[in-house]
Design a protein around this motif. Structure first.
Motif, PDB file in Angstrom:
ATOM      1  N   LEU A  51       3.736  46.720  64.199  1.00 62.57           N
ATOM      2  CA  LEU A  51       3.122  47.372  62.978  1.00 62.57           C
ATOM      3  C   LEU A  51       2.329  48.326  63.573  1.00 62.57           C
ATOM      4  O   LEU A  51       2.119  49.636  62.983  1.00 62.57           O
ATOM      5  CB  LEU A  51       2.589  46.422  62.050  1.00 62.57           C
ATOM      6  N   ILE A  52       1.392  48.167  64.305  1.00 60.72           N
ATOM      7  CA  ILE A  52       0.340  48.854  64.796  1.00 60.72           C
ATOM      8  C   ILE A  52       1.107  50.050  65.839  1.00 60.72           C
ATOM      9  O   ILE A  52       0.586  51.228  65.537  1.00 60.72           O
ATOM     10  CB  ILE A  52      -0.908  47.975  65.519  1.00 60.72           C
ATOM     11  N   ALA A  53       1.762  49.362  66.510  1.00 54.39           N
ATOM     12  CA  ALA A  53       2.367  50.648  67.488  1.00 54.39           C
ATOM     13  C   ALA A  53       3.188  51.681  66.908  1.00 54.39           C
ATOM     14  O   ALA A  53       3.208  52.778  67.484  1.00 54.39           O
ATOM     15  CB  ALA A  53       3.148  49.838  68.817  1.00 54.39           C
ATOM     16  N   THR A  54       3.833  51.383  65.853  1.00 54.34           N
ATOM     17  CA  THR A  54       4.631  52.156  65.231  1.00 54.34           C
ATOM     18  C   THR A  54       3.756  53.207  64.533  1.00 54.34           C
ATOM     19  O   THR A  54       3.987  54.517  64.601  1.00 54.34           O
ATOM     20  CB  THR A  54       5.481  51.562  64.064  1.00 54.34           C
ATOM     21  N   GLY A  55       2.753  52.881  63.778  1.00 53.81           N
ATOM     22  CA  GLY A  55       1.552  53.718  63.309  1.00 53.81           C
ATOM     23  C   GLY A  55       1.264  54.722  64.480  1.00 53.81           C
ATOM     24  O   GLY A  55       0.824  55.894  64.227  1.00 53.81           O
ATOM     25  N   LEU A  56       0.698  54.028  65.688  1.00 55.46           N
ATOM     26  CA  LEU A  56       0.246  54.907  66.607  1.00 55.46           C
ATOM     27  C   LEU A  56       1.054  55.857  66.943  1.00 55.46           C
ATOM     28  O   LEU A  56       0.764  56.939  67.657  1.00 55.46           O
ATOM     29  CB  LEU A  56      -0.411  54.008  68.017  1.00 55.46           C
ATOM     30  N   SER A  57       2.668  55.539  67.378  1.00 59.58           N
ATOM     31  CA  SER A  57       3.430  56.521  67.867  1.00 59.58           C
ATOM     32  C   SER A  57       3.369  58.071  67.192  1.00 59.58           C
ATOM     33  O   SER A  57       3.437  58.924  67.908  1.00 59.58           O
ATOM     34  CB  SER A  57       4.771  56.034  67.747  1.00 59.58           C
ATOM     35  N   PHE A  58       2.912  57.917  65.834  1.00 61.51           N
ATOM     36  CA  PHE A  58       3.008  59.351  65.464  1.00 61.51           C
ATOM     37  C   PHE A  58       1.990  60.333  65.962  1.00 61.51           C
ATOM     38  O   PHE A  58       2.264  61.376  66.409  1.00 61.51           O
ATOM     39  CB  PHE A  58       2.641  59.336  63.951  1.00 61.51           C
ATOM     40  N   GLY A  59       0.727  59.846  66.104  1.00 62.52           N
ATOM     41  CA  GLY A  59      -0.487  60.150  66.721  1.00 62.52           C
ATOM     42  C   GLY A  59      -0.134  60.658  67.966  1.00 62.52           C
ATOM     43  O   GLY A  59      -0.230  61.836  68.568  1.00 62.52           O
ATOM     44  N   PHE A  60       0.373  59.651  68.943  1.00 67.52           N
ATOM     45  CA  PHE A  60       0.616  59.948  70.204  1.00 67.52           C
ATOM     46  C   PHE A  60       1.641  61.178  70.599  1.00 67.52           C
ATOM     47  O   PHE A  60       1.563  61.969  71.518  1.00 67.52           O
ATOM     48  CB  PHE A  60       1.012  58.740  70.887  1.00 67.52           C
ATOM     49  N   ARG A  61       2.723  61.138  69.587  1.00 72.60           N
ATOM     50  CA  ARG A  61       3.734  61.951  69.949  1.00 72.60           C
ATOM     51  C   ARG A  61       3.077  63.563  69.586  1.00 72.60           C
ATOM     52  O   ARG A  61       3.262  64.484  70.281  1.00 72.60           O
ATOM     53  CB  ARG A  61       4.917  61.917  68.730  1.00 72.60           C
ATOM     54  N   ALA A  62       2.080  63.619  68.659  1.00 70.48           N
ATOM     55  CA  ALA A  62       1.497  64.910  68.247  1.00 70.48           C
ATOM     56  C   ALA A  62       0.252  65.196  69.171  1.00 70.48           C
ATOM     57  O   ALA A  62      -0.450  66.017  69.106  1.00 70.48           O
ATOM     58  CB  ALA A  62       1.244  65.058  66.946  1.00 70.48           C
ATOM     59  N   GLY A  63      -0.112  64.229  70.101  1.00 69.23           N
ATOM     60  CA  GLY A  63      -1.081  64.622  71.168  1.00 69.23           C
ATOM     61  C   GLY A  63      -2.432  64.066  70.462  1.00 69.23           C
ATOM     62  O   GLY A  63      -3.562  64.920  70.647  1.00 69.23           O
ATOM     63  N   ILE A  64      -2.580  63.266  69.531  1.00 64.84           N
ATOM     64  CA  ILE A  64      -3.804  62.854  68.684  1.00 64.84           C
ATOM     65  C   ILE A  64      -4.111  61.433  69.085  1.00 64.84           C
ATOM     66  O   ILE A  64      -3.291  60.546  68.983  1.00 64.84           O
ATOM     67  CB  ILE A  64      -3.545  62.959  67.221  1.00 64.84           C
ATOM     68  N   TRP A  65      -5.289  61.106  69.815  1.00 72.38           N
ATOM     69  CA  TRP A  65      -5.497  60.060  70.656  1.00 72.38           C
ATOM     70  C   TRP A  65      -6.365  58.921  70.100  1.00 72.38           C
ATOM     71  O   TRP A  65      -7.319  58.916  69.949  1.00 72.38           O
ATOM     72  CB  TRP A  65      -6.060  60.472  71.903  1.00 72.38           C
ATOM     73  N   ASN A  66      -5.643  58.247  69.113  1.00 74.49           N
ATOM     74  CA  ASN A  66      -6.342  57.110  68.328  1.00 74.49           C
ATOM     75  C   ASN A  66      -6.108  56.082  69.198  1.00 74.49           C
ATOM     76  O   ASN A  66      -5.075  55.266  69.657  1.00 74.49           O
ATOM     77  CB  ASN A  66      -5.652  56.622  67.234  1.00 74.49           C
ATOM     78  N   ILE A  67      -7.033  55.517  70.032  1.00 76.40           N
ATOM     79  CA  ILE A  67      -7.213  54.225  70.708  1.00 76.40           C
ATOM     80  C   ILE A  67      -8.041  53.422  70.263  1.00 76.40           C
ATOM     81  O   ILE A  67      -8.353  52.194  70.793  1.00 76.40           O
ATOM     82  CB  ILE A  67      -7.677  54.681  72.280  1.00 76.40           C
TER      83      ILE A  67
END
Lengths: 310, 372, 363
Positions: free
Chosen positions: B74-90
């Motif tokens: 669940l968390i990784a799916t959400g993160l994947s959008f930002g990571f694809r767009a170069g937005i780094w939510n860590i």
């Protein structure tokens, strides 16, 4: 409440010590990131350095040799990362996180024989005359050698990045690796050296914990310091002198909040314990909203794999 | 000397084969490690990879895989959008904690009344809590250009402190003898997130993870938003020309990742974890970053990566209890598996070639690879 | 615990599935399998390390009659419940779960396996097959509080607290009461670290105290960092926590308060072997050998050492209780009348300071 009991001189002196492990690790990571590589495995390299340094110190009986061992240990682990991201082009973020996992496991396996063992003492470096100066003496001149090593490294890295030709090349590689390659620079070789330097610095930071601050080996000794180091690099906008300020700010607030607690300041403890993080955010917002925003940008090629297309 | 040569297109065959090869390589090297530690390598490998699925207690451990993988996916799916767009939510860990806190607070405010509406209310509160926590770095980035890596990471520590405060203060169980921790939400019928089908491990959080994977797949493949995300990651300038607003993209990506992390938190606190406690955050938010990249930021990849991570966790626990393997060796083994998985990935993008062979002219259509 | 139809159905069904799986039943002459669930790594040198020492002591004591297994660094919540269940499935007949956060998971698993015995450390939920055990650390704190009160020159004693929970508040109160008893001018400085283990933070906390004139430090966190900080400062005394921390003898560490779980584990495993095991709530202290006072070093004057040892003996034979009235709460309202002793219930939920301590308990 008795706030007068907080002595600014002693506070500044403690801050320099408290900031040292983060400063060392962050300084290494700064060079790595300036070369265009993002290594999130700082925590793993720190703890590997902590045990490598401890084991070396116990074996040789010398804390100073321990630091040499720590640098070697941290650098060795970072080479694993380097091979993966530079030649096998694995994703840097994920590889760095895996490195943390790997390093934590490796360190606690290697550390099993060292539970409850005492580290050899660190020689004090009481600089004669200077340490006797009122106010400045205790703040600046009564620390162990590693504190000064860290400060010297900050100066050295600043000089390297902004004055040395090799530093210019390193920055060029970090900003635009394709252009740097076109100019004939060895992108991968430079990055390898930067990563090894980062690993060595993280190792030193970890060993500062296991040989000076605690000084014993216990599992999980770094307790998240590597993550703070990563944050400080970003805080510093990838510039060494600002890195020093960031580490001191974070270390200072951490020490200050404990001093305020001890002085019975009428601020809730749960608020105090959040302050290092909140103040760091606040200061960064102030910096980034002011002038010179353009200079805050991360190195252009940060996090991107490089492949020389011929 | 072997050199690498970029493939014109990522190889599909290798994309499927590399994970298998990586697991095999890990088994060999890991087996050596276990043998060095004095354990039977074959038995240990079997305990980690086979027993959780088909071992004597498989009917207990298989559902556990879903419980463990659910929040990660669940968390990784959400993160994947930002990571694809170069937005780094860590800072997903912080958003996960906040989701659990706001969700639990919304429910406990109504304790002990019984209503079917309480659970949905808590879920909504949890999603909003996580989203709000993620929007702090997003808004700071949009408004002041503040780096989101630092802010989102620092907010994890703030969230951890808030968690301790809540567990010892406002959310503390009044009948809990002064110990930290809230009432047990899985034992209050209105808030309990129980197994939907007995013996499957399927709770609402796992369902949500499945929905998120499908939703993300559709969004990325078919929707304008997915296009914007992919474009922003691959060619930011082209994205700007195409009318993609960077600010909106930042807000949207952070809101999605924070919301899903918050959801994971509230489903966890009402179900498997049961209560708010000082140590509620067990690092799902950080592990999910690995899962996202291991899954190559693709929804289906994330699904598989999440399950694989869960398998090594559960198998590793079994190796600890049944074979006396140290916990540290399991960590080391997991790190090794990740290294191999990440390293072998090179074979999908590149082919090996002996230096000196006639050079083939390769069209490198995509010099910038974004975050990947 | 509140049960309803859904939970009952669910847990009933789980138990049924597990019954089908065939949980191994112990053969007559096979060794008794005993499981331990740890919250931290065995190498933490503190809380978990001491529990593992207890496990090793039991293994040594019983030899081949028992087999012990453990799992370290188990997170609380769902992971704990799975870890405990897997121990049951692998044939454990007696399982010790060694952290407060494992309470609900242990209770849940215990409800599913009525034939397996469970022991949960520091909690309060019991069942016919679920016992609880804890140690009266405050007894040891009374002894080291006495030494601290005698040894301080500045009349300022520091206490590094972890989290504001009853166990820690008991410790702060107990050490303060006994320090004041031997030194009416003593003041206590409390710092809450909000962690059980973070060397850097613990070192900073110790330094902050030392800078404000504290010269004896008590810690309720597990690392040796405060000892190192004290050593560097010189003229500051400390006490080992959880483990002996003998590496810092003879100064700064002048004594220690040691968690000693071995005797309890041996006793309970024996009961399980004999078939006499019954659920109980056990809270042992110095008298039961669960709390040990580590060697008082030569840095402590002989008469102070004798005084501390006499106090430990009196607590050990139950002729003296560390929380004996007259005692007032921090706000001055009476708590215990002359000669009155605090009940275990009061202590287990203790959430206030006694009179004389300044500062507030957070949250």
């Amino acid at each position: 409440m008795d706030l007068t009991s907080i002595s600014p001189v002693l506070l500044l002196a403690s801050l320099m010590v408290a900031a040292t492990p983060i400063l060392l690790a962050a300084l290494g990571e700064l060079v790595v990131e300036r070369a265009g590589v993002l290594n999130l495995g700082v925590e793993g390299m720190m703890i590997t350095g902590a045990i490598a340094g401890f084991a070396t110190a116990v074996a040789t009986g010398s804390a100073l040799l321990g630091f040499v061992g720590a640098a070697a240990g941290g650098a060795a682990l970072s080479l694993l990362f380097a091979v993966l991201v530079l030649w096998l082009r694995s994703n840097q973020v994920a590889t760095g996180l895996a490195l943390t996992l790997f390093g934590l496991g490796l360190a606690s396996l290697a550390g099993q024989p060292y539970n409850g063992v005492r580290a050899p003492p660190m020689p004090e470096l009481d600089i004669p005359l200077l340490s006797g100066i009122p106010v400045l003496g205790p703040i600046l001149f009564r620390h162990d050698p590693v504190v000064y090593l860290a400060l010297a490294l900050v100066g050295g890295v600043w000089w390297f990045l902004h004055r040395a030709r090799a530093g210019l090349v390193l920055r060029a590689v970090g900003e635009n690796h394709d252009a740097a390659h076109a100019l004939g620079y060895k992108v991968l070789r430079l990055r390898l050296l930067a990563i090894a330097f980062g690993g060595a610095c993280a190792g030193l930071g970890g060993a500062y914990l296991s040989l000076v601050r605690v000084p014993q080996w216990t599992e999980g000794i770094t307790a998240g310091a590597g993550w703070i180091a990563l944050a400080i690099v970003v805080f510093a906008s990838w510039r060494p002198l600002r890195l020093l300020l960031g580490a001191w700010l974070f270390g200072g607030i951490s020490v200050l909040q404990l001093n305020l607690q001890a002085a019975n300041a009428p601020i809730p403890v749960e608020v105090l314990s959040m302050t290092p993080y909140l103040v760091t955010i606040l200061v960064l917002v102030l910096i980034s909203s002011g002038r010179g925003r353009a200079r805050l940008a991360a190195p252009g090629s940060l996090g991107q794999p490089f492949h020389a297309s011929r | 000397m072997i050199i690498l040569e970029k493939r014109p297109n990522p190889s599909r065959a290798w994309a499927l084969a590399t994970p298998v090869l990586a697991v095999l390589a890990t088994m060999i090297v890991g087996g050596l490690l276990f043998a060095m530690l004095g354990k039977d390598p074959v038995l240990t490998i079997r305990t980690i990879f086979w027993d959780p699925l088909f071992g004597p207690f498989g009917s207990y451990t298989r559902p556990q895989l879903l419980i463990k993988a659910g929040p990660l996916i669940l968390i990784a799916t959400g993160l994947s959008f930002g990571f694809r767009a170069g937005i780094w939510n860590i800072g997903a860990e912080g958003q996960y904690i906040l989701g659990a806190l706001t969700g639990a607070a919304a429910g406990l405010a109504l304790y002990p009344s019984e209503s079917r509406l309480i659970f949905p209310l808590m879920v909504a509160a949890g999603a909003l809590g996580g989203m709000a926590w993620a929007l702090i770095p997003a808004l700071l980035k949009v408004r002041f250009g503040t780096n989101e890596i630092l802010v989102s990471l620092m907010l994890v520590y703030v969230a951890t402190n808030l968690l301790a405060y809540a567990a010892l203060g406002p959310l503390q169980n009044p009948e809990g003898m002064g110990f930290p921790g809230s009432r047990n939400l899985s034992q209050w019928p209105s808030s309990a997130n129980l197994e939907l089908l007995t013996g499957t491990g399927l709770h609402w959080g796992v369902v949500a993870a499945g929905v998120a994977v499908v939703g993300a797949y559709v969004l990325l493949a078919r929707h304008a938003f997915g296009f914007a995300v992919r474009l922003a990651g691959q060619a930011p300038r082209a994205a700007a020309f195409a009318g993609v607003s960077p600010s909106r993209l930042v807000l949207a990506c952070m809101a999605i990742s924070g919301g899903l992390a918050g959801l994971a938190g509230v489903f966890e606190v009402t179900g498997p974890a049961g209560q708010i406690g000082i140590d509620f955050g067990v690092g799902y938010g950080f592990t999910a970053i690995i899962v996202a990249f291991l899954g190559r930021l693709h929804p289906l990849g994330i699904l598989l990566a999440g399950l694989l991570m869960a398998l090594t966790y559960i198998g590793g626990e079994m190796a600890q209890t049944q074979l006396g393997l140290p916990g540290a060796a399991v960590q080391l083994f997991q790190g090794m598996l990740l290294f191999f998985l990440l390293a072998m990935d090179v074979l999908t993008q590149f082919r090996l070639r002996w230096k000196g062979a006639s050079p083939v002219i390769v069209a490198t259509a995509k010099p910038v690879e974004g975050a990947r | 615990m509140k049960l309803n139809r859904r939970t009952l159905l669910a847990s009933g069904a789980t138990a049924a599935t597990l019954a089908v799986l065939g949980v191994p039943v112990r053969a007559q002459d096979a060794p008794l399998k005993v499981g331990f669930i740890y919250v931290g790594p065995v190498g933490d040198g503190g809380w978990t390390f001491q529990h593992d020492q207890g496990r090793l002591a039991a293994q040594e004591h019983f030899g081949d009659a028992i087999e012990t297994i453990f799992q370290e660094s188990v997170p609380e919540g769902a992971d704990a419940e799975r870890a405990i269940t897997q121990m049951v499935l692998s044939g454990c007949q007696l399982i010790f779960t060694t952290s407060f956060g494992f309470m609900d998971p242990t209770a849940n698993v215990a409800a599913q396996f009525p034939d397996v015995k469970f022991e949960h450390a520091t909690g309060y939920k019991t069942a016919p097959n679920l016992a609880t055990y804890d140690a009266r650390f405050y007894e040891g704190r009374a002894v080291i509080g006495t030494i601290a009160g005698r040894m301080t020159q500045t009349n300022k004693i520091g206490y590094i607290g972890s989290f504001p929970i009853p166990e820690v508040i008991q410790g702060i109160n107990s050490s303060f009461i006994h320090a004041r008893k031997v030194n009416p001018d003593v003041e206590m400085v409390v710092i809450w670290a909000y962690t059980w283990f973070d060397p850097a933070k613990e070192a900073d906390a110790a330094k902050a105290m030392i800078e404000q004139g504290v010269d004896v430090i008590l810690q309720h966190t597990d690392s040796t960092a405060p000892q190192a900080a004290a050593q560097e400062a010189g003229n500051v005394f400390t006490f080992g926590q959880a483990s002996d921390m003998a590496a810092f003898k003879p100064t700064p560490r002048i004594s220690s308060i040691i968690d000693n779980w071995g005797p309890y584990y041996i006793q309970r495993i024996q009961a399980a072997l004999d078939g006499t095991w019954e659920s109980q709530s056990f809270w042992g202290g110095i008298g039961e050998g669960e709390v040990l006072i580590g060697e008082i070093t030569e840095a402590v004057p002989a008469e102070v050492k004798a005084e501390a040892e006499a106090l430990a003996a009196a607590i050990g034979d139950k002729s003296y209780h560390p929380f004996t009235g007259p005692l007032n709460r921090q706000d001055g309202t009476p708590w215990l009348a002359e000669g009155q002793v605090a009940t275990d219930e009061e202590l287990k939920g203790l959430n206030f300071y006694v009179e004389g301590i300044t500062g507030e308990i957070p949250a």
